[in-house]
Design an enzyme around this catalytic site. Structure first.
Site, PDB file in Angstrom:
ATOM      1  N   TYR A 176      41.242  69.226   1.616  1.00  0.00           N
ATOM      2  CA  TYR A 176      40.964  70.517   0.993  1.00  0.00           C
ATOM      3  C   TYR A 176      41.388  71.655   1.915  1.00  0.00           C
ATOM      4  O   TYR A 176      41.416  71.521   3.139  1.00  0.00           O
ATOM      5  CB  TYR A 176      39.487  70.661   0.611  1.00  0.00           C
ATOM      6  CG  TYR A 176      38.527  70.783   1.771  1.00  0.00           C
ATOM      7  CD1 TYR A 176      38.269  72.020   2.356  1.00  0.00           C
ATOM      8  CD2 TYR A 176      37.862  69.671   2.275  1.00  0.00           C
ATOM      9  CE1 TYR A 176      37.374  72.144   3.407  1.00  0.00           C
ATOM     10  CE2 TYR A 176      36.971  69.780   3.331  1.00  0.00           C
ATOM     11  CZ  TYR A 176      36.723  71.018   3.890  1.00  0.00           C
ATOM     12  OH  TYR A 176      35.849  71.132   4.940  1.00  0.00           O
ATOM     13  N   CYS A 177      41.732  72.781   1.283  1.00  0.00           N
ATOM     14  CA  CYS A 177      42.018  74.013   2.021  1.00  0.00           C
ATOM     15  C   CYS A 177      41.059  75.080   1.515  1.00  0.00           C
ATOM     16  O   CYS A 177      39.909  74.773   1.209  1.00  0.00           O
ATOM     17  CB  CYS A 177      43.491  74.400   1.945  1.00  0.00           C
ATOM     18  SG  CYS A 177      44.234  74.355   0.308  1.00  0.00           S
ATOM     19  N   GLN A 178      41.512  76.328   1.394  1.00  0.00           N
ATOM     20  CA  GLN A 178      40.555  77.391   1.141  1.00  0.00           C
ATOM     21  C   GLN A 178      40.166  77.536  -0.331  1.00  0.00           C
ATOM     22  O   GLN A 178      39.011  77.363  -0.680  1.00  0.00           O
ATOM     23  CB  GLN A 178      41.093  78.724   1.666  1.00  0.00           C
ATOM     24  CG  GLN A 178      40.111  79.879   1.520  1.00  0.00           C
ATOM     25  CD  GLN A 178      38.770  79.592   2.165  1.00  0.00           C
ATOM     26  OE1 GLN A 178      38.716  79.074   3.280  1.00  0.00           O
ATOM     27  NE2 GLN A 178      37.686  79.899   1.467  1.00  0.00           N
ATOM     28  N   CYS A 182      45.521  77.849  -2.947  1.00  0.00           N
ATOM     29  CA  CYS A 182      46.023  77.497  -1.617  1.00  0.00           C
ATOM     30  C   CYS A 182      46.975  76.309  -1.743  1.00  0.00           C
ATOM     31  O   CYS A 182      46.650  75.307  -2.385  1.00  0.00           O
ATOM     32  CB  CYS A 182      44.860  77.153  -0.691  1.00  0.00           C
ATOM     33  SG  CYS A 182      45.360  76.647   0.964  1.00  0.00           S
TER      34      CYS A 182
END
Length: 227
Positions: A176-178, A182
């Site tokens: 996961y990122c933000q 993203c």
């Protein structure tokens, strides 16, 4: 009198709509979901000029969507409350359903996300302690320290590309990122899959995780655990 009161009610409601009616202001609100920041930090992250960023923040502050605190000579901005985050989530969800052009723009940005079979926040919560799952936070180590999904390890995107061989086999990676737009985690999931490592992105990133009531851990305890 009744007509005037009704008009004033909708006039006040329209203040929120007016504050959100700007791509720059929406971008700044998305960035502030990542944590509080001063103007200079938002300028760097958004690529918007200092004068314009300051002016847009004042618009958001005027609608009580952001608040500030002082730290020495710096003014620190943050979202006014979790209700603002939920409002942004509802706006994004509605727009994605109603606007075909937005769906096309998202596909242009992220590629065909459906082929990646994203994991929902609800699914991840149900399997967060499963030893067959490795949760990787691909944001910066600073973002990870401010708050991350429980049991996630920190492996920023650039490091992950260099440490592909350190990913244990026999697990499924959830990256996961933000936020929902993203590109890091979808791109890295594709990279992991090209190395025959089962991987899926977390739908909506840590932003949606928080919007749906997911808890966060802070600190650097699990950073670099896959190295």
């Amino acid at each position: 009198m009744g007509e005037f009161i009704e008009t004033e009610v909708y006039t006040q409601l329209a203040r929120i709509g007016k504050a959100l009616a700007s791509p720059v202001r929406l971008r700044l609100l998305d960035l502030l979901e990542n944590g509080e920041s001063d103007v200079e930090g938002l300028v760097t992250a958004s690529g918007v000029g200092l004068k314009n960023t300051s002016a847009q923040l004042q618009q958001l502050r005027g609608a009580n969507l952001v608040t500030t605190r002082r730290e020495g000579n710096r003014i620190i901005y943050r979202l006014a409350g979790p209700d603002v985050s939920r409002l942004l989530g509802s706006l994004q969800t509605c727009a994605e359903v109603r606007l075909a052009d937005l769906r096309l723009a998202i596909d242009d940005l992220l590629g065909n996300s459906s082929e990646l079979q994203p994991v929902t926040a609800e699914e991840l919560r149900a399997h967060i302690d499963d030893p067959r799952i490795l949760i990787i936070d691909v944001r910066s180590s600073e973002d990870y320290a401010r708050g991350h999904v429980p049991s996630a390890i920190s492996l920023p995107a650039a490091e992950l590309r260099q440490k592909m061989d350190s990913i244990p086999r026999g697990v499924e990676v959830i990256a996961y990122c933000q936020g929902p737009y993203c590109v890091l985690s979808p791109d890295l999931v594709r990279l992991l899959r090209s190395h025959e490592i089962p991987a899926r992105p977390l739908e909506g990133g840590i932003t949606r995780w928080q919007r749906e009531g997911g808890a966060l851990q802070t600190g650097e305890g699990s950073a670099g655990a896959a190295s």
